[in-house]
Design a protein around this motif. Sequence first.
Motif, short mmCIF file in Angstrom:
data_model
loop_
_atom_site.label_atom_id
_atom_site.label_comp_id
_atom_site.label_asym_id
_atom_site.label_seq_id
_atom_site.Cartn_x
_atom_site.Cartn_y
_atom_site.Cartn_z
N SER A 173 39.71 -33.58 12.54
CA SER A 173 39.09 -34.60 13.38
C SER A 173 39.41 -34.23 14.83
CB SER A 173 39.65 -35.99 13.06
OG SER A 173 41.01 -36.08 13.48
N PHE A 174 38.67 -34.82 15.78
CA PHE A 174 38.90 -34.43 17.17
C PHE A 174 40.24 -34.94 17.68
CE2 PHE A 174 37.11 -32.49 20.91
CZ PHE A 174 36.23 -31.60 20.35
N ASP A 175 40.74 -36.03 17.12
CA ASP A 175 42.07 -36.51 17.49
C ASP A 175 43.13 -35.49 17.09
OD1 ASP A 175 43.95 -38.52 18.41
OD2 ASP A 175 44.44 -38.82 16.31
N GLU A 176 43.00 -34.94 15.87
CA GLU A 176 43.93 -33.91 15.40
C GLU A 176 43.79 -32.64 16.24
OE1 GLU A 176 44.02 -35.07 10.65
OE2 GLU A 176 42.46 -33.75 11.43
N TYR A 177 42.54 -32.31 16.55
CA TYR A 177 42.26 -31.11 17.35
C TYR A 177 42.96 -31.18 18.71
CZ TYR A 177 39.39 -27.82 20.09
OH TYR A 177 38.95 -26.80 20.91
N LYS A 178 42.93 -32.36 19.32
CA LYS A 178 43.58 -32.52 20.63
C LYS A 178 45.10 -32.47 20.51
CE LYS A 178 43.87 -35.30 24.77
NZ LYS A 178 43.79 -36.62 25.41
N LYS A 179 45.62 -33.14 19.47
CA LYS A 179 47.08 -33.14 19.29
C LYS A 179 47.61 -31.73 19.04
CE LYS A 179 47.53 -37.88 17.63
NZ LYS A 179 47.75 -38.75 16.45
N ASN A 180 46.81 -30.90 18.34
CA ASN A 180 47.21 -29.51 18.06
C ASN A 180 46.88 -28.57 19.21
OD1 ASN A 180 48.05 -30.30 15.50
ND2 ASN A 180 46.08 -29.81 14.54
N LYS A 181 46.39 -29.13 20.33
CA LYS A 181 46.05 -28.36 21.53
C LYS A 181 45.07 -27.24 21.23
CE LYS A 181 50.44 -29.46 23.75
NZ LYS A 181 51.69 -28.96 24.36
N GLY A 182 44.09 -27.56 20.38
CA GLY A 182 43.02 -26.62 20.10
C GLY A 182 43.43 -25.41 19.29
N GLN A 183 44.49 -25.55 18.49
CA GLN A 183 44.95 -24.42 17.68
C GLN A 183 45.08 -24.84 16.23
OE1 GLN A 183 47.96 -21.58 19.17
NE2 GLN A 183 49.19 -22.15 17.39
N CYS A 184 44.55 -24.02 15.32
CA CYS A 184 44.61 -24.29 13.88
C CYS A 184 46.00 -23.95 13.35
CB CYS A 184 43.53 -23.47 13.17
SG CYS A 184 43.48 -23.72 11.38
N SER A 185 46.32 -24.44 12.17
CA SER A 185 47.61 -24.12 11.54
C SER A 185 47.73 -22.64 11.22
CB SER A 185 47.78 -24.95 10.25
OG SER A 185 46.70 -24.70 9.37
N CYS A 186 46.58 -21.94 11.15
CA CYS A 186 46.60 -20.49 10.91
C CYS A 186 46.69 -19.71 12.22
CB CYS A 186 45.35 -20.07 10.12
SG CYS A 186 43.81 -20.19 11.08
N LYS A 187 46.94 -20.41 13.33
CA LYS A 187 47.11 -19.86 14.68
C LYS A 187 45.79 -19.45 15.35
CE LYS A 187 51.52 -20.26 14.09
NZ LYS A 187 52.22 -21.42 14.70
N SER A 188 44.70 -19.68 14.68
CA SER A 188 43.40 -19.35 15.28
C SER A 188 43.01 -20.41 16.29
CB SER A 188 42.34 -19.26 14.18
OG SER A 188 41.05 -19.12 14.75
N LYS A 189 42.29 -19.98 17.34
CA LYS A 189 41.79 -20.91 18.35
C LYS A 189 40.27 -20.90 18.42
CE LYS A 189 45.85 -21.02 21.36
NZ LYS A 189 46.35 -20.87 22.75
N SER A 190 39.67 -20.34 17.38
CA SER A 190 38.21 -20.26 17.32
C SER A 190 37.70 -21.35 16.39
CB SER A 190 37.79 -18.88 16.80
OG SER A 190 36.39 -18.81 16.65
N PHE A 191 36.91 -22.27 16.93
CA PHE A 191 36.40 -23.40 16.16
C PHE A 191 34.89 -23.54 16.33
CE2 PHE A 191 40.84 -24.45 16.81
CZ PHE A 191 41.22 -25.03 15.61
N THR A 192 34.28 -24.17 15.34
CA THR A 192 32.86 -24.53 15.40
C THR A 192 32.75 -26.04 15.31
OG1 THR A 192 32.22 -22.47 14.30
CG2 THR A 192 30.60 -24.25 14.32
N PHE A 193 31.88 -26.60 16.13
CA PHE A 193 31.68 -28.05 16.12
C PHE A 193 30.62 -28.43 15.10
CE2 PHE A 193 29.72 -31.98 17.84
CZ PHE A 193 30.84 -32.78 17.80
N LYS A 194 30.92 -29.41 14.27
CA LYS A 194 30.01 -29.88 13.23
C LYS A 194 29.69 -31.36 13.44
CE LYS A 194 30.02 -26.05 10.73
NZ LYS A 194 28.81 -25.26 10.45
N VAL A 195 28.43 -31.73 13.24
CA VAL A 195 28.00 -33.11 13.38
C VAL A 195 27.94 -33.78 12.01
CG1 VAL A 195 26.12 -34.64 14.11
CG2 VAL A 195 26.65 -32.60 15.45
N ARG A 196 28.52 -34.99 11.92
CA ARG A 196 28.45 -35.77 10.67
C ARG A 196 27.17 -36.62 10.71
NH1 ARG A 196 33.92 -37.15 11.97
NH2 ARG A 196 35.46 -36.08 10.67
#
Length: 525
Positions: A136-159
Amino acid sequence: MPESVLVSKAERYLKEIADDPITLEGIENLKDFEYLYFKLDDRLNYLQSLKDDMDAQGYTTPFTSLNKYGTKSVAEVSLDEIGENSRHNQIFRMKANAKKNILDRVKSAIDSHKIALGNLEQFGYVKCNSCYKKYSFDEYKKNKGQCSCKSKSFTFKVRNEATFRLEIIPYLPLSGDYMVLMSELSQYGRESLKQVLNILKQERKGVVKTISLVIRYRDENKRLIRKNITLENEFVNNYEEEVRRRYGRNVRIEGLRFHRTKPAIIDDKHARTALALGYVRYAEEIISQIKDDILKRNLTDFKRINKYDEILKEFENQTPDFIDKYDRDAIEDWRKSQIESKFRNLNYIDRFGNMTRSLRRDLKVRESIYKNTFKNIAPALILWDMFKYYMTNSYNSRKITNGPFPYIRVELDREQRNVFQTTYGKVIDILNSFTDLKIISIPEKDLLLYEKFKFEKQMRNSNIKFNHVALGAGLVCQNSDIELEKISNAFNINESRIKKEIKNINQIKNPRSDKSKQFLDLIKK
């Protein structure tokens, strides 16, 4: 922080918000969405810190200090000091009003930002391009734009299937200026606002909050003691046992009073006002775009109505130089004569001052469209969104997060479900014809909500994994005559998923095997 400094600081910040309008352009792009979400979230955090400072300085009860300088002290001072005392009283009252008003605006701004962020959270999420984990975008902000796998490459998806109404965000009182925005509404906008507020204010049946008792008992020294006590609502059915447990078997209850609360559907005043303003102002924008097309279809002479309005507006505030500006009656008579002269030249009225039949009919038709259609667009939209929210979100999801509706009740009782009985079928038909909104007119939405809440109890402890959007659509399909294709389109969910959830619904409601029946009996117990 000094009080005056805190008030000035809050006013400056709210002005900054007002001077920075929200735009939804490029909202489906990650960078644009991130910019808007982060900006609103940072604002919300700052506003909440302002509110905490105000609470710490007593802004919630600003008039308490006036007791010291109020009328009670007048009798205790000499006549020479009464004037000075009155001036002090006035100064403190002005300061108290300033505190009350700024805290009120900050609370309104906080709830408006919560509504905006709730809609954005529902709108989209991010997906890691490396491990495909979703955030979620709240989690994304708390993680400072970094995945648990250390990647910083994300794609935005619309629900697309989620419940949101992004279009109301620019129309929310984000700077807490809800009083100003109310004053700017049109006549039918103000009437629409009342309707929406009445929907959101709908209260449930009274629920016991606390119990007040007057008891009499003897203490360890055999002294007779009379005491007032308060019990929480958890003891509503066994308050006698609880009193005896605390004060002994010989305690006597001399007085008893139940204190009830009636929570509304949206149980917060500022959230209700912000939501109502957002939907009503958005509805006014829709009306401005479709109004001419609707009137052209229903009036005999659309251009004539526009000319009629133009003449009335021309003389609305006009005052001739040869009439005293303070002579209101003479000015009104002059305006009336000028308007009648122009109407007569255009054949809008006859020589006796009677309006032509076709013009009179067009005016009545237009008034009916404003009264029965335009006024009901905002109520129709918010009822549909709330209905869809309840139908497509699980009980736990509604309990954990309120999404686009802060402070909304997790479940509604019969009294609150009554507001969903109104269908607004004609309004929905017009919206479907003149806009790209996806809404369907569903009869007896209140009963469908009852079915949903009842089914949620039946499905507890079930090992079936439900798609809750398809589940809500499936319940609508099972309990109405609406075509599956229309339901699928309105809920933005594939027909095959709905059919799958209908099978799961039938499996829970009407188990075929003995093993399933035994399992369901255990759940009910």
